[in-house]
Design a protein around this motif. Structure first.
Motif, mmCIF file in Angstrom:
data_model
loop_
_atom_site.group_PDB
_atom_site.id
_atom_site.type_symbol
_atom_site.label_atom_id
_atom_site.label_comp_id
_atom_site.label_asym_id
_atom_site.label_seq_id
_atom_site.Cartn_x
_atom_site.Cartn_y
_atom_site.Cartn_z
ATOM 1 N N SER A 164 54.729 33.941 -21.841
ATOM 2 C CA SER A 164 54.331 35.435 -21.531
ATOM 3 C C SER A 164 55.593 35.903 -21.155
ATOM 4 O O SER A 164 55.920 37.170 -20.722
ATOM 5 N N SER A 193 47.818 37.047 -20.094
ATOM 6 C CA SER A 193 49.250 37.081 -20.109
ATOM 7 C C SER A 193 49.697 37.215 -21.375
ATOM 8 O O SER A 193 51.043 37.466 -21.448
ATOM 9 N N GLU A 218 51.191 42.401 -21.414
ATOM 10 C CA GLU A 218 50.050 41.840 -20.552
ATOM 11 C C GLU A 218 50.457 41.246 -19.306
ATOM 12 O O GLU A 218 49.931 41.120 -18.287
ATOM 13 N N GLN A 219 51.585 40.454 -19.226
ATOM 14 C CA GLN A 219 52.272 39.741 -18.321
ATOM 15 C C GLN A 219 52.674 40.561 -17.111
ATOM 16 O O GLN A 219 52.590 40.418 -15.997
ATOM 17 N N VAL A 241 49.818 41.698 -15.231
ATOM 18 C CA VAL A 241 49.326 40.570 -14.340
ATOM 19 C C VAL A 241 50.326 40.709 -13.099
ATOM 20 O O VAL A 241 49.803 40.579 -11.940
ATOM 21 N N TYR A 242 51.460 40.755 -13.241
ATOM 22 C CA TYR A 242 52.592 40.783 -12.051
ATOM 23 C C TYR A 242 52.319 41.933 -11.228
ATOM 24 O O TYR A 242 52.505 41.855 -9.883
#
Length: 678
Positions: free
Chosen positions: A66, A338, A627-628, A631-632
């Motif tokens: 990812s 991710s 997507e990652q 998340v981050y």
């Protein structure tokens, strides 16, 4: 990195470091790979693309990742080295109880897909049945602690480590937990992206229950039970940003006060289940989530808690069971969260497992083969150079009073520097690896770690203990021990190049060392004194002036749009952004000090100063999926790689001078809008 729950350890999660040679001894190179660059854009337009565009084009994201950057490439190479070491042991017959037997057998069981698929969920069946057999709510806590001792988290976390305000002594500590999505926003936010993730999470929970034999209707009911409990805990949990305030997450109390404040939990039974005989004082990091757990235990029917405990077991074990469990877990955590398209090959997952469970046993082999004493010596010397430069930077700050400067210099002088590997290795002799099941051995290893941790209660803090293994491609600062740690695995290119000159090496590992040092003086680290105690050691007015200057960094990053409609979180990333800022300033000064009497030449068409900043930027080369990024942005205290370049450098005057950046360039930032702290 994964370390003890809720400890304020600052890891430079994507970085590495080492020492460098005297430029009088050898004819050195520029250290640059010009194919990593994209000179179709200008330095002042997009320095990340300018310095890293070629690297990113050469390393497109594969289905497995990812995010993939320079540090991931180094980690992959490192992983192959570890694989070779482990498989060498796995292929031989070793005497029972030896390190070779433990490493080899655990790896072989992780790799044995035939046996794992034949077993299905058999390895956890007895545990599931034991949970299902609970008859009274009084049995919830004993089951919670039984699972905890096998490494399975549930309602909240507990561990033993340094008292934040008495750093020489280990005390019992508890903190929030119990929500498997990690961040409370996943349960509460109503935007379309988060809502979809939540719906996919529900499907995942349901899928796991069907895989252990539940009907669709029963699985759906159990999913609803799990979501009810996790959502209730999430509502009163603190966000990742709120967890960054050390003082607000410190609530020391006596054991009697705990019983009075949170009476709904049988604390005597809880401690007994963890093998702890007595606790006089403890730190409850977040009171509200644990109080809510007590409320849930006393108001919800036992059946809902059975569902919740079973789910935590299945979710924890899924990666150690048959392929259908592994696929279900990856489909959610890998694909949905991710954006990864395929799982890692089995050998990588097996290596990661052995590394995680038997870390220092593997570390001893790794260091013996791949790390030289000379590298450690060079690193220690380079750290000293950076300490000198940071001392000069502290002394030059006009906003800080003389008395605070004196204490800051004392803290800097007492940094505990760890390089390469521990002087004393952990003793795994009590840990047995047997040939019953892979999951059973994972539980044994977790139990060994938990017992080892709890055994330290009431004892002095071992300041020589390492919180990372030598084979970890990472580094950290720990305020409780006032230490900076640089494991062996990161002392490699592109963070350090034995053949390159000081411009490159100070721009790469020099900045990273300066980054870790600056963590001792960022918005969190500055609240701990030279002995590692959470204590206000700043003179009146200095803290306010620091906060005013740090707010400039918060505001700057808050305005960065990382995806359409999604902005960076300047408060969550403040500590790491300040550490990048300080690292750049400190390393640049150290580089100038080191070359003052022997100026470097231009090489490969770039001046020494330009090579310094190009070396830094190259550390953050990499591609990442949307997507990652999401998340981050929700959970990671580090800014995205692109913005550790384009967000950090516009605050550094030397970068403007090196590349002749003018007000007409998009990255130009007026001097009065730049951060000026360290």
């Amino acid at each position: 990195m994964k370390t003890r729950q809720c400890m304020a350890v600052a890891a430079l999660i994507l970085t590495a470091m080492t020492g460098c040679t005297s430029q009088k001894e050898v004819k050195s190179t520029s250290g640059l790979d010009l194919t990593n660059m994209d000179t179709t854009v200008s330095a002042g337009q997009d320095f990340f693309q300018y310095a890293c565009g070629g690297w990113n084009e050469k390393h497109p994201l594969t289905a497995e990742y990812s995010r993939f950057g320079t540090f991931d490439l180094l980690a992959e190479d490192n992983q192959k080295q570890i694989r070779e070491l482990i498989e060498g042991l796995a292929a031989q017959k070793s005497e029972a109880g030896t390190a070779a037997q433990k490493i080899g057998d655990l790896y072989n069981m992780a790799m044995d897909s035939v046996t794992l698929n034949k077993q299905g969920y058999e390895p956890i069946k007895a545990q599931l049945e034991k949970i299902a057999a609970l008859k009274d709510k009084s049995e919830i806590i004993p089951m919670m602690t039984e699972l905890s001792m096998q490494g399975i988290g549930t309602y909240f976390s507990s561990y033993v480590y340094a008292d934040p305000k008495n750093s020489s002594l280990n005390i019992f500590q508890m903190g929030q937990g119990g929500i498997n999505l990690g961040e409370k926003e996943y349960y509460l936010d109503t935007d379309s992206v988060t809502s979809n993730i939540r719906e996919q999470y529900k499907k995942y929970i349901t899928k796991l229950f069907t895989l252990v034999g539940c009907s669709e209707a029963e699985a759906t009911q159990k999913m609803n039970d799990v979501m009810e409990i996790e959502t209730a805990i999430a509502k009163v949990s603190r966000s990742a940003t709120e967890l960054r305030d050390p003082e607000a997450n410190y609530h020391k109390m006596t054991y009697a006060e705990l019983k009075k404040q949170i009476p709904g939990i049988d604390w005597d039974t809880f401690l007994k289940g963890l093998g702890i005989a007595q606790v006089d004082e403890l730190n409850v990091e977040q009171v509200e989530p644990i109080a809510e757990v007590a409320n849930l235990m006393n108001t919800l029917p036992l059946s809902k808690h059975i569902s919740y405990l079973q789910y935590n077991l299945i979710d924890a074990a899924a990666s150690c069971l048959s392929d259908d469990f592994i696929a279900a877990r990856f489909d959610f955590y890998g694909k949905v969260l991710s954006g990864r398209q395929v799982n890692q090959p089995r050998w990588k997952r097996a290596v990661n497992s052995v590394n995680g469970l038997l870390g220092e046993l593997v570390g001893q082999m790794y260091v013996e083969k791949y790390f030289s004493p000379a590298a450690k010596e060079r690193m220690v010397n380079l750290v000293k150079n950076l300490q000198t430069a940071l001392g000069e930077r502290i002394q030059a700050q006009e906003w800080m009073s003389d008395s605070t400067k004196v204490r800051a210099q004392e803290k800097l002088a007492t940094f505990h520097v760890k390089v390469g590997y521990p002087d004393k290795w952990k003793d795994y002799s009590d840990l047995k690896v047997e040939k019953d099941s892979y999951w059973a051995n994972v539980c044994r290893a977790a139990a060994w770690e938990r017992k080892d941790n709890y055994s330290r209660l009431g004892k002095p803090v071992d300041k020589d203990e390492w919180l990372m293994t030598p084979q970890t491609v990472n580094a950290y600062y720990n305020p409780s021990t006032n230490e900076i740690c640089f494991p062996a695995a990161i002392l490699q290119y592109p963070f350090f190049d034995m053949a390159a000159d000081d411009a490159f090496n100070y721009g790469a590992i020099g900045v990273v060392i300066g980054h870790e040092m600056t963590h001792g003086f960022d918005d969190q680290g500055r609240q701990f004194d030279k002995d590692g105690n959470l204590k206000d050691w700043w003179a009146a007015g200095d803290a306010d002036r620091f906060k005013e200057r740090a707010q400039v960094m918060v505001d700057f990053f808050d305005k960065i749009e990382v995806l359409p409609g999604l902005h960076a979180n300047g408060t969550l990333t403040l500590g790491e952004n300040l550490a990048d800022h300080g690292g750049l300033n400190v390393a640049y000064l150290a580089y100038k000090n080191a070359t003052a009497n022997a100026p470097l030449e231009d090489k490969d068409g770039f001046t020494p100063d330009q090579r310094f900043f190009l070396a830094y930027a190259t550390l953050w080369a990499g591609n990442i999926r949307d997507e990652q990024i999401r998340v981050y942005t929700k959970s990671d205290p580090h800014s995205l790689g692109r913005w550790r370049v384009n967000g950090a450098l516009p605050h550094i005057q030397a970068w403007y001078d090196a590349f002749n950046i003018t007000p007409s360039d998009p990255l130009y930032l007026a001097p009065e809008k730049r951060v000026n702290v360290w």
